[in-house]
Design a protein around this motif. Structure first.
Motif, PDB file in Angstrom:
ATOM      1  N   SER A 120       0.872  -1.171   0.000  1.00  0.00           N
ATOM      2  CA  SER A 120       0.000   0.000   0.000  1.00  0.00           C
ATOM      3  C   SER A 120       0.913   1.225   0.000  1.00  0.00           C
ATOM      4  O   SER A 120       2.116   1.117   0.265  1.00  0.00           O
ATOM      5  CB  SER A 120      -0.890   0.010   1.245  1.00  0.00           C
ATOM      6  N   LEU A 121       0.351   2.374  -0.308  1.00  0.00           N
ATOM      7  CA  LEU A 121       1.163   3.593  -0.274  1.00  0.00           C
ATOM      8  C   LEU A 121       1.697   3.823   1.131  1.00  0.00           C
ATOM      9  O   LEU A 121       2.834   4.268   1.315  1.00  0.00           O
ATOM     10  CB  LEU A 121       0.326   4.796  -0.735  1.00  0.00           C
ATOM     11  N   ASN A 122       0.894   3.485   2.113  1.00  0.00           N
ATOM     12  CA  ASN A 122       1.313   3.629   3.509  1.00  0.00           C
ATOM     13  C   ASN A 122       2.509   2.743   3.830  1.00  0.00           C
ATOM     14  O   ASN A 122       3.474   3.168   4.473  1.00  0.00           O
ATOM     15  CB  ASN A 122       0.132   3.293   4.423  1.00  0.00           C
ATOM     16  N   SER A 123       2.468   1.492   3.364  1.00  0.00           N
ATOM     17  CA  SER A 123       3.537   0.546   3.697  1.00  0.00           C
ATOM     18  C   SER A 123       4.828   0.828   2.933  1.00  0.00           C
ATOM     19  O   SER A 123       5.909   0.452   3.378  1.00  0.00           O
ATOM     20  CB  SER A 123       3.077  -0.888   3.419  1.00  0.00           C
ATOM     21  N   LEU A 124       4.714   1.464   1.784  1.00  0.00           N
ATOM     22  CA  LEU A 124       5.882   1.710   0.948  1.00  0.00           C
ATOM     23  C   LEU A 124       6.642   2.978   1.326  1.00  0.00           C
ATOM     24  O   LEU A 124       7.756   3.190   0.875  1.00  0.00           O
ATOM     25  CB  LEU A 124       5.462   1.824  -0.522  1.00  0.00           C
ATOM     26  N   THR A 125       6.017   3.823   2.139  1.00  0.00           N
ATOM     27  CA  THR A 125       6.602   5.131   2.445  1.00  0.00           C
ATOM     28  C   THR A 125       6.906   5.271   3.926  1.00  0.00           C
ATOM     29  O   THR A 125       6.470   4.471   4.742  1.00  0.00           O
ATOM     30  CB  THR A 125       5.645   6.248   1.999  1.00  0.00           C
ATOM     31  N   LYS A 126       7.639   6.306   4.246  1.00  0.00           N
ATOM     32  CA  LYS A 126       8.046   6.534   5.634  1.00  0.00           C
ATOM     33  C   LYS A 126       6.958   7.301   6.394  1.00  0.00           C
ATOM     34  O   LYS A 126       6.466   8.316   5.915  1.00  0.00           O
ATOM     35  CB  LYS A 126       9.355   7.331   5.662  1.00  0.00           C
ATOM     36  N   ALA A 127       6.622   6.809   7.568  1.00  0.00           N
ATOM     37  CA  ALA A 127       5.552   7.400   8.369  1.00  0.00           C
ATOM     38  C   ALA A 127       5.808   8.869   8.680  1.00  0.00           C
ATOM     39  O   ALA A 127       4.874   9.681   8.717  1.00  0.00           O
ATOM     40  CB  ALA A 127       5.372   6.606   9.666  1.00  0.00           C
ATOM     41  N   GLU A 128       7.083   9.212   8.872  1.00  0.00           N
ATOM     42  CA  GLU A 128       7.396  10.590   9.272  1.00  0.00           C
ATOM     43  C   GLU A 128       7.172  11.609   8.152  1.00  0.00           C
ATOM     44  O   GLU A 128       7.161  12.817   8.396  1.00  0.00           O
ATOM     45  CB  GLU A 128       8.839  10.693   9.771  1.00  0.00           C
ATOM     46  N   ASN A 129       6.990  11.115   6.909  1.00  0.00           N
ATOM     47  CA  ASN A 129       6.760  12.044   5.791  1.00  0.00           C
ATOM     48  C   ASN A 129       5.294  12.392   5.578  1.00  0.00           C
ATOM     49  O   ASN A 129       4.976  13.347   4.868  1.00  0.00           O
ATOM     50  CB  ASN A 129       7.331  11.454   4.494  1.00  0.00           C
ATOM     51  N   TRP A 130       4.400  11.606   6.202  1.00  0.00           N
ATOM     52  CA  TRP A 130       2.974  11.827   6.002  1.00  0.00           C
ATOM     53  C   TRP A 130       2.486  13.093   6.705  1.00  0.00           C
ATOM     54  O   TRP A 130       2.918  13.409   7.817  1.00  0.00           O
ATOM     55  CB  TRP A 130       2.174  10.631   6.497  1.00  0.00           C
ATOM     56  N   HIS A 131       1.601  13.822   6.032  1.00  0.00           N
ATOM     57  CA  HIS A 131       0.938  15.013   6.575  1.00  0.00           C
ATOM     58  C   HIS A 131       1.923  16.114   6.980  1.00  0.00           C
ATOM     59  O   HIS A 131       1.675  16.876   7.907  1.00  0.00           O
ATOM     60  CB  HIS A 131       0.062  14.633   7.777  1.00  0.00           C
ATOM     61  N   THR A 132       3.021  16.183   6.250  1.00  0.00           N
ATOM     62  CA  THR A 132       4.003  17.234   6.508  1.00  0.00           C
ATOM     63  C   THR A 132       3.809  18.436   5.590  1.00  0.00           C
ATOM     64  O   THR A 132       4.325  19.511   5.867  1.00  0.00           O
ATOM     65  CB  THR A 132       5.438  16.703   6.306  1.00  0.00           C
ATOM     66  N   GLY A 133       3.106  18.220   4.498  1.00  0.00           N
ATOM     67  CA  GLY A 133       2.910  19.301   3.536  1.00  0.00           C
ATOM     68  C   GLY A 133       4.104  19.513   2.630  1.00  0.00           C
ATOM     69  O   GLY A 133       4.105  20.417   1.793  1.00  0.00           O
ATOM     70  N   SER A 134       5.113  18.660   2.757  1.00  0.00           N
ATOM     71  CA  SER A 134       6.312  18.794   1.923  1.00  0.00           C
ATOM     72  C   SER A 134       6.129  18.013   0.629  1.00  0.00           C
ATOM     73  O   SER A 134       5.145  17.291   0.440  1.00  0.00           O
ATOM     74  CB  SER A 134       7.539  18.262   2.666  1.00  0.00           C
ATOM     75  N   GLU A 135       7.096  18.126  -0.264  1.00  0.00           N
ATOM     76  CA  GLU A 135       7.021  17.398  -1.528  1.00  0.00           C
ATOM     77  C   GLU A 135       7.190  15.897  -1.318  1.00  0.00           C
ATOM     78  O   GLU A 135       6.939  15.099  -2.223  1.00  0.00           O
ATOM     79  CB  GLU A 135       8.072  17.904  -2.505  1.00  0.00           C
ATOM     80  N   LEU A 136       7.602  15.494  -0.121  1.00  0.00           N
ATOM     81  CA  LEU A 136       7.763  14.075   0.197  1.00  0.00           C
ATOM     82  C   LEU A 136       6.542  13.493   0.905  1.00  0.00           C
ATOM     83  O   LEU A 136       6.557  12.337   1.324  1.00  0.00           O
ATOM     84  CB  LEU A 136       9.004  13.875   1.086  1.00  0.00           C
ATOM     85  N   ASP A 137       5.483  14.283   1.014  1.00  0.00           N
ATOM     86  CA  ASP A 137       4.285  13.879   1.740  1.00  0.00           C
ATOM     87  C   ASP A 137       3.373  13.011   0.861  1.00  0.00           C
ATOM     88  O   ASP A 137       2.748  13.515  -0.078  1.00  0.00           O
ATOM     89  CB  ASP A 137       3.529  15.128   2.195  1.00  0.00           C
TER      90      ASP A 137
END
Length: 230
Positions: A38-55
């Motif tokens: 899932s997108l959640n499992s493939l990405t780093k938790a700390e990048n979510w909901h940061t508003g950055s280009e890595l979010d």
């Protein structure tokens, strides 16, 4: 199959995620299918909901906006991304062959869904607040009916989530939660330069099965076939 580093949260950029979607065809936002990313499992938790280009939460609006993937609650009322390569076959295999008006007459869709669909069809890309106003469903006691109807329309492949609009105040500054916008499937596909599937429903099913055989695990395929009632 997805490489092990990607499954450990090694995806950090939008382009990397876009490549994954193209590779496996269907990517849920959160864990849904067994032995399937899932997108959640493939990405780093700390990048979510940061508003950055890595979010990754922000990417969900870019994918449909750039025609990379269709986005909506397509399976079991869960948010799913379906690649532009797979979506035509998906619609042909799992969408309805009749209009929403015909389905309503036959008791196969809700009155609220028909009302919302007609508004979206006349105002492609309409955002949630205006849609609720136009449908006379702005009252708090009508929110559940509204939410159920837009989820119904996504599940029947009549509409997609086409983007997320920022809510701004009179000074043009961001204010409050972002608002989801909707388009009909046919309009989104045409606007994104995606052609309809050239073939029968049966051929579309076989196309999807063939593509899944290349990259999906047996457990994921079994789960999805059951969800699709195949």
């Amino acid at each position: 199959m997805i490489n092990s580093e990607a499954q450990k949260g090694g995806i950090t950029t939008y382009d990397e995620a876009a490549n994954i979607i193209s590779e496996i065809g269907i990517l849920p936002l959160a864990t849904l299918l067994p032995d399937h990313p899932s997108l959640n499992s493939l990405t780093k938790a700390e990048n979510w909901h940061t508003g950055s280009e890595l979010d990754p939460w922000a990417w969900r609006a870019r994918f449909p906006g750039e025609g990379i993937a269709a986005y909506g609650k397509f399976i079991k009322k869960k948010a799913i991304l379906i690649s532009k390569e797979w979506f035509p076959a998906y619609v042909a295999a799992l969408g309805s062959g009749s209009t929403l008006e015909e389905r309503y007459k036959n008791g196969l869709c809700s009155r609220e869904a028909l009302t919302l669909y007609r508004i979206i069809r006349e105002d492609e890309g309409i955002e949630t607040r205006r849609l609720r106003t136009e449908a006379d469903m702005k009252a708090t006691d009508k929110k559940t009916a509204f939410d159920n109807a837009v989820t119904e329309l996504q599940g029947t492949l009549d509409i997609v989530i086409s983007g997320v609009d920022e809510r701004k105040n009179a000074e043009g500054e961001k204010s409050g939660w972002n608002s989801t916008s909707f388009e009909t499937v046919s309009h989104w596909m045409e606007d994104s330069g995606i052609s309809t599937f050239k073939g029968t429903r049966t051929e579309a099913k076989e196309w999807l099965k063939s593509e899944m055989d290349k990259v999906w695990s047996p457990a994921a395929k079994t789960w999805m076939y059951k969800a699709w009632k195949w």
